[in-house]
Design a protein around this motif. Structure first.
Motif, short mmCIF file in Angstrom:
data_model
loop_
_atom_site.label_atom_id
_atom_site.label_comp_id
_atom_site.label_asym_id
_atom_site.label_seq_id
_atom_site.Cartn_x
_atom_site.Cartn_y
_atom_site.Cartn_z
N ALA A 236 -18.59 12.39 -11.14
CA ALA A 236 -17.48 11.45 -11.30
C ALA A 236 -16.45 11.63 -10.20
N ALA A 237 -16.09 12.87 -9.93
CA ALA A 237 -15.12 13.14 -8.86
C ALA A 237 -15.67 12.68 -7.52
N GLY A 238 -16.99 12.81 -7.33
CA GLY A 238 -17.60 12.44 -6.06
C GLY A 238 -17.56 10.95 -5.79
N VAL A 239 -17.85 10.13 -6.81
CA VAL A 239 -17.87 8.68 -6.57
C VAL A 239 -16.46 8.15 -6.35
N VAL A 240 -15.47 8.75 -7.01
CA VAL A 240 -14.08 8.33 -6.79
C VAL A 240 -13.63 8.75 -5.38
N ARG A 241 -14.00 9.96 -4.99
CA ARG A 241 -13.64 10.42 -3.64
C ARG A 241 -14.30 9.54 -2.58
N GLU A 242 -15.55 9.18 -2.80
CA GLU A 242 -16.25 8.33 -1.84
C GLU A 242 -15.59 6.96 -1.75
N ALA A 243 -15.13 6.43 -2.90
CA ALA A 243 -14.43 5.14 -2.89
C ALA A 243 -13.16 5.22 -2.06
N ALA A 244 -12.45 6.35 -2.18
CA ALA A 244 -11.22 6.52 -1.41
C ALA A 244 -11.49 6.52 0.09
N GLU A 245 -12.68 6.95 0.48
CA GLU A 245 -13.03 7.03 1.90
C GLU A 245 -13.58 5.72 2.44
N HIS A 246 -13.74 4.71 1.57
CA HIS A 246 -14.34 3.45 2.01
C HIS A 246 -13.47 2.26 1.62
N MET A 247 -12.16 2.39 1.76
CA MET A 247 -11.28 1.27 1.52
C MET A 247 -11.50 0.19 2.58
N GLY A 248 -11.40 -1.06 2.16
CA GLY A 248 -11.61 -2.15 3.10
C GLY A 248 -10.42 -2.40 4.00
N ARG A 249 -9.23 -2.03 3.58
CA ARG A 249 -8.01 -2.26 4.33
C ARG A 249 -7.13 -1.02 4.22
N SER A 250 -6.09 -0.97 5.05
CA SER A 250 -5.08 0.08 4.91
C SER A 250 -3.78 -0.41 5.51
N MET A 251 -2.69 0.07 4.97
CA MET A 251 -1.38 -0.20 5.54
C MET A 251 -1.15 0.75 6.73
N PRO A 252 -0.34 0.35 7.71
CA PRO A 252 -0.03 1.30 8.78
C PRO A 252 0.67 2.52 8.20
N PRO A 253 0.35 3.71 8.71
CA PRO A 253 0.92 4.95 8.13
C PRO A 253 2.35 5.19 8.61
N VAL A 254 3.24 4.29 8.22
CA VAL A 254 4.65 4.38 8.61
C VAL A 254 5.51 4.16 7.38
N ASP A 255 6.80 4.36 7.52
CA ASP A 255 7.75 4.08 6.45
C ASP A 255 7.92 2.56 6.36
N LEU A 256 7.22 1.94 5.43
CA LEU A 256 7.23 0.48 5.33
C LEU A 256 8.62 -0.05 4.98
N ARG A 257 9.35 0.70 4.20
CA ARG A 257 10.70 0.28 3.82
C ARG A 257 11.58 0.13 5.07
N SER A 258 11.53 1.12 5.95
CA SER A 258 12.32 1.06 7.18
C SER A 258 11.78 -0.01 8.13
N LEU A 259 10.44 -0.14 8.18
CA LEU A 259 9.84 -1.15 9.03
C LEU A 259 10.33 -2.54 8.65
N MET A 260 10.33 -2.85 7.38
CA MET A 260 10.79 -4.16 6.93
C MET A 260 12.27 -4.36 7.24
N ARG A 261 13.05 -3.33 7.02
CA ARG A 261 14.50 -3.42 7.26
C ARG A 261 14.80 -3.70 8.73
N ASP A 262 14.03 -3.10 9.62
CA ASP A 262 14.32 -3.19 11.05
C ASP A 262 13.58 -4.32 11.75
N SER A 263 12.83 -5.14 10.99
CA SER A 263 12.01 -6.18 11.62
C SER A 263 12.43 -7.59 11.23
#
Length: 389
Positions: A236-263
């Motif tokens: 069970a832990a393995g299939v969940v871990r594998e799912a985490a490694e195969h996400m179709g999308r990702s957000m940029p690894p930044v502070d999104l709150r600050s990004l939105m404020r400054d953009s």
């Protein structure tokens, strides 16, 4: 903390067992014996939707989905997995914060004048079967929005209080899923009564079931089950871990709150809103968008009138209408409002992001606008400006 926030599943000392596929039907029967209305996924009209279930046979056994920006298709699977699909067009918001709700009625009485009757909150005991980790997070966000603070929604509270939540960990993320980058999945660690991890492999079709509350443990004790050994836990832990490694999308690894404020004045807003139809699909399918408006209706005689609350969208031109016209008169301003609120100023209001990474807004956008792509573009534009001499 509000009345709906609790400590379910905050401890590892909980009941745990393995259920065979027949255990799902026993689970539905056990919940119905307790007087609960069981809601779960089922196949209808070419989609996997939420509806009331009479038995586990109505679950989407052997069905999966193919997702992409602006695209949704169901497909047959070679196995009988019941929960091997990603988020569909509905979320549990449909039941907790329905799209239309009557507020009050008024009738003309010749002797006594107008008689106003407030609509009493509906009394219902829900059991939600198949709550994805992203949607579990969304429910907790709605709890804070609708059930916390000074202004609580009695209709939401009547539907939410005591609802029994059966979470299902994700094992096959869709192409538009990005819950990992929002910290909302694919595993669950809190907020559920029961949590299932579906396993379909050489050892057979089974579910690791964990309880997260006293009532969850009591329901589990009523089901046909067998002990969970270390091999099942590891799988069970393995299939969940594998799912985490195969996400179709990702957000940029930044502070999104600050990004939105400054953009706020970024050029990217012009690009995305040249494609945006301002249709509001993204707000309708979003599991955390909660905005509403009111409408009054009368019968033909004028003797009976009703006030209804219905979902509204910040993409609607009238949403920000004040005396003299709308505050946000352009698609650019309306899209910017939605994205900066969802990823940024939601923190100021509710101490969290308003996005859980379910990907529904990407799938159900008719022009395929992808908020992860837009956030990435805003980040790249900001980085270029910072690097410019």
């Amino acid at each position: 903390m509000n009345d709906l926030e609790d400590d379910r599943a905050d401890s590892g000392d909980r009941a745990e067992a393995v259920l065979d596929p027949g255990g799902l039907d026993a689970l539905v029967r056990a919940l119905k014996r307790r007087g609960r209305t069981v809601i779960g996924p089922t196949v209808r009209d070419g989609a996997i939707v939420l509806d009331e279930l009479d038995s586990a046979d109505e679950l989407p056994h052997g069905w999966g989905v193919e997702l992409e920006a602006g695209q949704y298709r169901i497909r047959r699977r070679p196995d009988g997995a019941a929960f091997a699909h990603s988020a569909g067009p509905q979320s549990w918001k449909t039941y907790l914060h329905p799209e239309r709700a009557r507020q009050w009625t008024v009738d003309r009485d010749a002797a006594n004048g107008p008689v106003v009757r407030a609509e009493e909150p509906r009394s219902v005991s829900y059991a939600f079967l198949g709550v994805r980790p992203c949607d579990l997070r969304a429910i907790r966000i709605l709890d804070r929005v609708m059930g916390g603070g000074r202004y609580r929604d009695p209709d939401y509270l009547s539907r939410r209080t005591g609802a029994f939540l059966v979470a299902v960990e994700c094992t096959e993320p869709g192409a538009t899923c990005f819950c990992v980058s929002m910290g909302a999945g694919p595993g669950v660690d809190a907020g559920y009564d029961l949590a299932l991890t579906e396993l379909v492999d050489a050892s057979g079709h089974r579910f690791l079931c964990r309880s997260g509350s006293e009532e969850g443990a009591a329901v589990l004790a009523e089901l046909p089950r067998r002990s969970a050994d270390e091999s099942v836990r590891t799988a069970a832990a393995g299939v969940v871990r594998e799912a985490a490694e195969h996400m179709g999308r990702s957000m940029p690894p930044v502070d999104l709150r600050s990004l939105m404020r400054d953009s706020l004045e970024a050029e990217r807003w012009d690009d995305v809103t040249s494609r945006c139809l301002s249709c509001g699909n993204c707000t309708m399918v979003c599991p955390t968008c909660f905005c509403t408006t009111t409408e009054d209706v009368t019968d033909l005689t004028g003797d009976h009138a009703e006030r209804w609350r219905r979902w509204d969208s910040c993409y609607d031109l009238d949403f920000s209408f004040l005396h003299g016209g709308p505050v946000r008169a352009t698609p650019r301003s309306r899209y910017r409002q939605w994205l900066t609120h969802k990823l940024g100023t939601w923190h100021d209001q509710f101490d969290s992001s308003g996005c859980v990474g379910c990907g529904r807004c990407i799938v159900w956008c008719p022009t395929g606008i992808d908020l992860t792509e837009e956030a990435g573009a805003l980040h790249r534009e900001a980085s270029r400006k910072e690097a410019a001499p």
